[in-house]
Design a protein around this motif. Structure first.
Motif, PDB file in Angstrom:
ATOM      1  N   MET A   1       0.957  -1.268  -0.142  1.00  0.00           N
ATOM      2  CA  MET A   1       0.020  -0.018   0.025  1.00  0.00           C
ATOM      3  C   MET A   1       0.890   1.406   0.035  1.00  0.00           C
ATOM      4  O   MET A   1       1.677   1.422   0.850  1.00  0.00           O
ATOM      5  N   THR A   2       0.750   2.092  -1.116  1.00  0.00           N
ATOM      6  CA  THR A   2       1.575   3.265  -1.134  1.00  0.00           C
ATOM      7  C   THR A   2       0.772   4.532  -0.916  1.00  0.00           C
ATOM      8  O   THR A   2      -0.585   4.369  -0.842  1.00  0.00           O
ATOM      9  N   SER A   3       1.186   5.551  -0.668  1.00  0.00           N
ATOM     10  CA  SER A   3       0.602   6.890  -0.606  1.00  0.00           C
ATOM     11  C   SER A   3       1.150   7.968  -1.365  1.00  0.00           C
ATOM     12  O   SER A   3       2.268   7.717  -2.445  1.00  0.00           O
ATOM     13  N   ALA A   4       0.430   9.099  -1.271  1.00  0.00           N
ATOM     14  CA  ALA A   4       1.047  10.427  -2.110  1.00  0.00           C
ATOM     15  C   ALA A   4       2.343  10.493  -1.980  1.00  0.00           C
ATOM     16  O   ALA A   4       3.123  11.077  -2.857  1.00  0.00           O
ATOM     17  N   GLU A   5       2.732  10.564  -0.539  1.00  0.00           N
ATOM     18  CA  GLU A   5       4.304  10.740  -0.214  1.00  0.00           C
ATOM     19  C   GLU A   5       5.397   9.738  -0.789  1.00  0.00           C
ATOM     20  O   GLU A   5       6.340  10.233  -1.158  1.00  0.00           O
ATOM     21  N   ASP A   6       4.910   8.420  -1.070  1.00  0.00           N
ATOM     22  CA  ASP A   6       5.841   7.582  -1.600  1.00  0.00           C
ATOM     23  C   ASP A   6       5.717   7.946  -3.394  1.00  0.00           C
ATOM     24  O   ASP A   6       6.865   7.981  -3.707  1.00  0.00           O
ATOM     25  N   LEU A   7       4.483   8.213  -3.660  1.00  0.00           N
ATOM     26  CA  LEU A   7       4.529   8.792  -5.186  1.00  0.00           C
ATOM     27  C   LEU A   7       5.581   9.981  -5.451  1.00  0.00           C
ATOM     28  O   LEU A   7       6.388   9.775  -6.169  1.00  0.00           O
ATOM     29  N   ARG A   8       5.621  10.809  -4.540  1.00  0.00           N
ATOM     30  CA  ARG A   8       6.414  12.013  -4.766  1.00  0.00           C
ATOM     31  C   ARG A   8       7.896  11.717  -4.616  1.00  0.00           C
ATOM     32  O   ARG A   8       8.515  12.130  -5.303  1.00  0.00           O
ATOM     33  N   ARG A   9       8.028  11.074  -3.399  1.00  0.00           N
ATOM     34  CA  ARG A   9       9.507  10.342  -3.189  1.00  0.00           C
ATOM     35  C   ARG A   9      10.033   9.698  -4.602  1.00  0.00           C
ATOM     36  O   ARG A   9      11.309   9.772  -4.872  1.00  0.00           O
ATOM     37  N   LEU A  10       9.329   8.759  -4.897  1.00  0.00           N
ATOM     38  CA  LEU A  10       9.747   7.925  -6.006  1.00  0.00           C
ATOM     39  C   LEU A  10      10.045   8.792  -7.224  1.00  0.00           C
ATOM     40  O   LEU A  10      10.857   8.453  -8.017  1.00  0.00           O
ATOM     41  N   ALA A  11       8.864   9.558  -7.639  1.00  0.00           N
ATOM     42  CA  ALA A  11       9.077  10.243  -8.972  1.00  0.00           C
ATOM     43  C   ALA A  11      10.070  11.120  -8.842  1.00  0.00           C
ATOM     44  O   ALA A  11      10.956  11.491  -9.930  1.00  0.00           O
TER      45      ALA A  11
ATOM     46  N   LEU B   1       4.647   0.536  -7.710  1.00  0.00           N
ATOM     47  CA  LEU B   1       4.400   1.994  -7.944  1.00  0.00           C
ATOM     48  C   LEU B   1       5.755   2.434  -8.800  1.00  0.00           C
ATOM     49  O   LEU B   1       5.635   3.071  -9.544  1.00  0.00           O
ATOM     50  N   ARG B   2       6.885   1.893  -7.933  1.00  0.00           N
ATOM     51  CA  ARG B   2       7.961   2.237  -8.780  1.00  0.00           C
ATOM     52  C   ARG B   2       8.226   1.796 -10.187  1.00  0.00           C
ATOM     53  O   ARG B   2       8.493   2.488 -11.112  1.00  0.00           O
ATOM     54  N   ALA B   3       7.760   0.538 -10.538  1.00  0.00           N
ATOM     55  CA  ALA B   3       7.862   0.147 -11.893  1.00  0.00           C
ATOM     56  C   ALA B   3       6.791   0.927 -12.860  1.00  0.00           C
ATOM     57  O   ALA B   3       7.166   1.104 -13.752  1.00  0.00           O
ATOM     58  N   ALA B   4       5.653   1.123 -12.311  1.00  0.00           N
ATOM     59  CA  ALA B   4       4.698   1.766 -13.026  1.00  0.00           C
ATOM     60  C   ALA B   4       5.273   3.358 -13.267  1.00  0.00           C
ATOM     61  O   ALA B   4       5.140   4.072 -14.478  1.00  0.00           O
ATOM     62  N   LEU B   5       5.915   4.094 -12.197  1.00  0.00           N
ATOM     63  CA  LEU B   5       6.422   5.311 -12.666  1.00  0.00           C
ATOM     64  C   LEU B   5       7.647   5.437 -13.556  1.00  0.00           C
ATOM     65  O   LEU B   5       7.724   6.352 -14.410  1.00  0.00           O
ATOM     66  N   GLU B   6       8.529   4.230 -13.508  1.00  0.00           N
ATOM     67  CA  GLU B   6       9.462   4.149 -14.298  1.00  0.00           C
ATOM     68  C   GLU B   6       9.128   4.212 -15.899  1.00  0.00           C
ATOM     69  O   GLU B   6       9.740   4.731 -16.795  1.00  0.00           O
ATOM     70  N   MET B   7       8.017   3.428 -16.072  1.00  0.00           N
ATOM     71  CA  MET B   7       7.579   3.274 -17.419  1.00  0.00           C
ATOM     72  C   MET B   7       6.843   4.319 -17.682  1.00  0.00           C
ATOM     73  O   MET B   7       7.451   4.687 -18.973  1.00  0.00           O
ATOM     74  N   ALA B   8       6.280   5.283 -16.967  1.00  0.00           N
ATOM     75  CA  ALA B   8       5.673   6.578 -17.304  1.00  0.00           C
ATOM     76  C   ALA B   8       6.713   7.439 -17.687  1.00  0.00           C
ATOM     77  O   ALA B   8       6.713   8.232 -18.517  1.00  0.00           O
ATOM     78  N   TRP B   9       7.786   7.475 -16.750  1.00  0.00           N
ATOM     79  CA  TRP B   9       8.775   8.431 -16.720  1.00  0.00           C
ATOM     80  C   TRP B   9       9.385   8.458 -18.144  1.00  0.00           C
ATOM     81  O   TRP B   9       9.956   9.589 -18.835  1.00  0.00           O
TER      82      TRP B   9
END
Length: 106
Positions: free
Chosen positions: A1-11, A89-97
Motif C-alpha cells: 500500500m503506497t501513499s502520495a508521499e511515496d509517489l512524490r519521493r519515487l518520482a 508503483l516504482r515500476a509504473a512510474l519508471e514506465m511512465a517516466w
C-alpha cells in the motif's frame, strides 16, 4: 500500500524530474509531464502507451484503469495508490517516466 508521499519521493528520485502545480493537481515532469497526483492524494494519472495501459489494467484491475476520455485512449491511466506496493508503483512510474523524457514530435 503506497501513499502520495511515496509517489512524490519515487518520482522525484527519477532523473530530471521536477514537481509543479498543474491545474488542481501536482505534476511530475522530466521533459514532459508523465504523472499527476490527484487533489485527494489517493490516485495518480500515469502516462503509458495504450498497449502498456492494457497490460497494466489486465494485470491489476484493482490498481489501474484507463481515464474514461480521450486522454485515456492515448494511454493515460489512473493508478490507485492504496492498491499498489512500493515496487509496483516504482515500476509504473519508471514506465511512465520514459515517456516523459521524450520531446514531443512536431
Amino acid at each position: 500500500m503506497t501513499s502520495a508521499e511515496d509517489l512524490r519521493r519515487l518520482a522525484l528520485g527519477l532523473s530530471g524530474t521536477s514537481e509543479a502545480p498543474h491545474f488542481d493537481r501536482i505534476a511530475f515532469k522530466a521533459v514532459r509531464i508523465y504523472a499527476t497526483l490527484a487533489p485527494d492524494r489517493l490516485s495518480a494519472n500515469l502516462k503509458f502507451t495504450p498497449e502498456e495501459q492494457e497490460f497494466k489494467c489486465l494485470l491489476a484491475p484493482e490498481a489501474f484503469k484507463p481515464i474514461p476520455n480521450a486522454w485515456g485512449r492515448q494511454g493515460w491511466t489512473v493508478a490507485v495508490l492504496s492498491a499498489l506496493s512500493e515496487e509496483e508503483l516504482r515500476a509504473a512510474l519508471e514506465m511512465a517516466w520514459k515517456h516523459g523524457t521524450v520531446k514531443k514530435k512536431r
